[in-house]
Write a protein that holds these residues in place. Structure first.
Motif, PDB file in Angstrom:
ATOM      1  N   UNK A  27       0.863  -1.141  -0.041  1.00 54.05           N
ATOM      2  CA  UNK A  27       0.009  -0.048  -0.142  1.00 54.05           C
ATOM      3  C   UNK A  27       0.907   1.323  -0.001  1.00 54.05           C
ATOM      4  N   UNK A  28       1.848   1.288   0.815  1.00 53.39           N
ATOM      5  CA  UNK A  28       2.840   2.291   0.874  1.00 53.39           C
ATOM      6  C   UNK A  28       3.676   2.505  -0.227  1.00 53.39           C
ATOM      7  N   UNK A  29       3.896   1.482  -0.992  1.00 48.72           N
ATOM      8  CA  UNK A  29       4.825   1.609  -2.315  1.00 48.72           C
ATOM      9  C   UNK A  29       4.270   2.524  -3.440  1.00 48.72           C
ATOM     10  N   UNK A  30       3.130   2.523  -3.313  1.00 45.97           N
ATOM     11  CA  UNK A  30       2.452   3.415  -4.776  1.00 45.97           C
ATOM     12  C   UNK A  30       2.468   2.585  -5.945  1.00 45.97           C
ATOM     13  N   UNK A  31       3.210   1.335  -5.863  1.00 45.53           N
ATOM     14  CA  UNK A  31       3.188   0.671  -7.126  1.00 45.53           C
ATOM     15  C   UNK A  31       2.136  -0.541  -7.130  1.00 45.53           C
ATOM     16  N   UNK A  32       1.217  -0.326  -8.002  1.00 51.09           N
ATOM     17  CA  UNK A  32       0.038  -1.091  -7.973  1.00 51.09           C
ATOM     18  C   UNK A  32      -0.058  -2.442  -9.099  1.00 51.09           C
ATOM     19  N   UNK A  33       0.486  -1.909 -10.057  1.00 50.76           N
ATOM     20  CA  UNK A  33       0.671  -2.904 -11.254  1.00 50.76           C
ATOM     21  C   UNK A  33       1.712  -3.067 -11.763  1.00 50.76           C
ATOM     22  N   UNK A  34       2.297  -4.333 -11.980  1.00 51.86           N
ATOM     23  CA  UNK A  34       3.483  -4.781 -12.520  1.00 51.86           C
ATOM     24  C   UNK A  34       4.821  -3.877 -11.754  1.00 51.86           C
ATOM     25  N   UNK A  35       4.796  -4.033 -10.378  1.00 49.15           N
ATOM     26  CA  UNK A  35       5.894  -3.144  -9.861  1.00 49.15           C
ATOM     27  C   UNK A  35       6.887  -4.049  -9.306  1.00 49.15           C
ATOM     28  N   UNK A  36       7.494  -3.762  -8.314  1.00 44.90           N
ATOM     29  CA  UNK A  36       8.809  -4.555  -7.804  1.00 44.90           C
ATOM     30  C   UNK A  36       8.321  -5.819  -7.105  1.00 44.90           C
ATOM     31  N   UNK A  37       7.136  -5.914  -6.545  1.00 50.53           N
ATOM     32  CA  UNK A  37       6.726  -7.230  -5.889  1.00 50.53           C
ATOM     33  C   UNK A  37       6.413  -8.181  -7.112  1.00 50.53           C
ATOM     34  N   UNK A  38       6.013  -7.800  -8.061  1.00 51.25           N
ATOM     35  CA  UNK A  38       5.667  -8.942  -9.011  1.00 51.25           C
ATOM     36  C   UNK A  38       7.116  -9.231  -9.807  1.00 51.25           C
ATOM     37  N   UNK A  39       7.977  -8.310 -10.021  1.00 49.86           N
ATOM     38  CA  UNK A  39       9.494  -8.528 -10.580  1.00 49.86           C
ATOM     39  C   UNK A  39      10.249  -9.578  -9.463  1.00 49.86           C
ATOM     40  N   UNK A  40      10.290  -9.263  -8.083  1.00 48.33           N
ATOM     41  CA  UNK A  40      10.918 -10.015  -7.031  1.00 48.33           C
ATOM     42  C   UNK A  40      10.153 -11.591  -7.164  1.00 48.33           C
ATOM     43  N   UNK A  41       8.913 -11.595  -7.204  1.00 49.04           N
ATOM     44  CA  UNK A  41       8.417 -12.811  -6.872  1.00 49.04           C
ATOM     45  C   UNK A  41       8.752 -13.842  -8.355  1.00 49.04           C
TER      46      UNK A  41
END
Length: 364
Positions: A27-41
């Motif tokens: 929520x705090x990241x401001x990245x909601x579509x294809x951000x760092x979480x998707x890339x990391x996973x």
């Protein structure tokens, strides 16, 4: 003693605080579509599967469809697929624009019978779509030999086999594309829907990345007629967290499977294959009986949850009316007789004992 077939709330309960933290970070990241979480996973899951690349997608069906489309098969291609599978495996072939050719399973493993494959190969056969059904790994040695001999592509539906091992590897050996689902009930389940493809082929990887994003690799430029099938950023954050615990979950599932296989002793019940206990993913523990309705009544009276995976074979579904004429006796027998009993890491020793005693006491 009421025992549900599956309690997703209980399964995720131990991770509540970590999942809440992951959500707040998202929520705090401001990245909601294809951000760092998707890339990391994607990086983490590719490494886990011992593969070069991973593409996160919206669900497992899209993974199968886009995986097929990424292979650039001839338009009249026939794809060999097990007759005994979930409907989505066959639906994906149709949605990709190809013709499914149904092959009977091995009654012991429930997976595609490799000894029956070559009799179905024609000049139009381009690929095999194999399924690691219930979490049991396919015979990849035989599949690779057949694909090599007949110049076929290999796609694997691994929706139920996260973490399964074959020949010492978590990779579906020889697969051009391996498709996963992260539906909440899977061994690695999101808190909504999700899917992914893993591959070692850079060209396939780049095409699927484009196809999932309307067919675009560069913003507002479209190479293909793609779709919108992007893994949610928040679900990727949950999956990245849960991936750390997947091997622990699998260990518990394998321990439970071993207990069932050792202690369930009833001549009216056929148990899963005892081979590969410590390497299959054990998404489901599927028993089989000619007296399924009576067993259902028995389990219901004892308040033990169950599921039927699956009551109607794909070729008898209304949606696949062009296949309704087929006679596939092994597949039909399996679908008439199978029943899944509880198998997950939250089961206690007393619950396991109660399930085993209940099944062993079943009489007709």
């Amino acid at each position: 003693m009421p025992i549900p077939f599956l309690n997703l709330k209980k399964i995720n309960q131990n991770l509540n605080s970590e999942l809440q933290g992951a959500f707040l970070k998202f929520l705090d990241s401001g990245q909601y579509i294809l951000g760092s979480e998707v890339a990391d996973f994607e990086t983490n899951f590719a490494n886990y599967c011992e593969s070069n690349y991973c593409v996160g997608l919206a669900n497992g069906l899209d993974a199968l469809i886009l995986g097929l489309q990424s292979l650039d098969l001839p338009t009249n291609s026939e794809i060999l697929v097990p007759a005994n599978t979930y409907y989505a495996s066959i639906l994906s072939i149709l949605k990709a624009g190809y013709k499914p050719v149904l092959v009977e399973p091995n009654i012991e493993t429930y997976n595609i019978d490799s000894s029956k494959i070559e009799s179905h190969i024609t000049n139009n056969t381009s690929a095999i779509l194999a399924v690691n059904l219930y979490g049991k790994m396919c015979d990849f040695e035989a599949l690779n030999r057949i694909c090599k001999d007949h110049d076929l592509k290999l796609i694997v539906d691994a929706a139920q086999s996260h973490g399964g091992i074959y020949d010492g590897s978590k990779k579906c050996i020889g697969a051009d594309v391996t498709a996963y689902s992260f539906y909440p009930s899977k061994n690695l389940g999101a808190l909504s829907d999700g899917g992914a493809i893993v591959t070692d082929d850079a060209q396939i990887y780049n095409k699927i990345k484009s196809l999932r994003n309307y067919g675009s690799s560069i913003k507002y430029q479209f190479e293909y007629q793609g779709i919108n099938s992007r893994l949610s950023e928040v679900q990727a954050s949950f999956l990245k967290l849960k991936l750390r615990y997947l091997d622990e979950e699998l260990l518990k599932r394998r321990q439970i499977a071993r207990i069932y296989l050792t202690e369930i002793k009833n001549k009216l019940i056929s148990l899963p294959s005892k081979t590969s206990i410590d390497t299959d993913a054990w998404h489901l523990f599927v028993i089989r009986t000619s007296y399924r309705e009576r067993l259902i009544k028995h389990l219901t009276e004892k308040e033990i949850g169950f599921e039927i995976h699956y009551p109607t074979p794909p070729h008898k579904q209304k949606a696949l009316k062009d296949f309704n004429y087929l006679s596939l006796p092994i597949t039909e027998k399996i679908h008439d007789e199978v029943l899944s009993i509880p198998l997950n890491s939250t089961l206690t020793n007393s619950e396991l004992a109660y399930i085993i005693d209940t099944i062993n006491s079943f009489r007709i």
